[in-house]
Write an enzyme that holds these catalytic residues in place. Structure first.
Site, PDB file in Angstrom:
ATOM      1  N   CYS A  79       2.121  -3.063   7.744  1.00 29.80           N
ATOM      2  CA  CYS A  79       0.984  -2.567   6.964  1.00 29.80           C
ATOM      3  C   CYS A  79       0.230  -3.745   6.356  1.00 29.80           C
ATOM      4  O   CYS A  79       0.818  -4.800   6.112  1.00 29.80           O
ATOM      5  CB  CYS A  79       1.529  -1.643   5.858  1.00 29.80           C
ATOM      6  SG  CYS A  79       0.286  -0.983   4.739  1.00 29.80           S
ATOM      7  N   GLY A  80      -1.050  -3.547   6.101  1.00 35.41           N
ATOM      8  CA  GLY A  80      -1.820  -4.580   5.410  1.00 35.41           C
ATOM      9  C   GLY A  80      -1.267  -4.885   4.026  1.00 35.41           C
ATOM     10  O   GLY A  80      -1.489  -5.972   3.480  1.00 35.41           O
TER      11      GLY A  80
END
Length: 160
Positions: A37-38
């Site tokens: 995930c970012g």
């Protein structure tokens, strides 16, 4: 009657059944996590908070979840290895769980009920949604995925 976190259990990444009663008298920061995930770099901030405040009663608990953009595709072993090698994590991780829907972990149903999101929404919107629980086992606050762990430190200190 609202339930407390101490009414629940979870399965640790290693398969051990853990009762939240083991955390009585501690402040908990509970986070649904993902490896791709970012927001994954927040693991660094979560680990820093844990190391800095665990002696004073903080526990950080990570709950890997693959419900958002298939960003936690690995097995429990792969997740543990990634977190250890990439972030040198020392706080506990659970087995991979669901946080929304029919198979949502019961503790997450309680967390969402006790601390709804924006506009009263109960659903978890994305990875790295955080819940702060006080020493009495009551959910105090919910934080969005964009809230960095270091931004929560003053709230944690107020509860320790």
């Amino acid at each position: 009657m609202t339930s407390s976190i101490y009414d629940f259990n979870y399965t640790a990444n290693n398969g051990e059944d853990i009762s939240f009663q083991a955390y009585q008298g501690k402040v908990l920061l509970i986070v649904n996590t993902a490896s791709k995930c970012g927001f994954t770099p927040q693991y660094d901030g979560l680990e820093a908070l844990y190391k800095k405040h665990k002696e004073n009663g903080l526990e950080v608990l990570g709950f890997p979840c693959d419900q958002f953009g298939h960003q936690e595709p690995g097995s429990d072993d792969e997740i543990a290895q990634f977190c250890e090698m990439r972030f040198n994590l020392s706080f506990p991780l659970s087995k991979k769980i669901d946080v929304n829907g029919a198979n949502a972990a019961p503790v997450y149903e309680m967390l969402k009920q006790e601390a709804p999101g924006l506009l009263g929404s109960k659903r978890i919107k994305w990875n790295f949604t955080k819940f702060l629980v006080n020493k009495e086992g009551k959910v105090v606050k919910r934080y969005s995925p964009t809230t960095k762990p270091e931004q929560i430190e003053s709230d944690i200190l107020a509860l320790l």
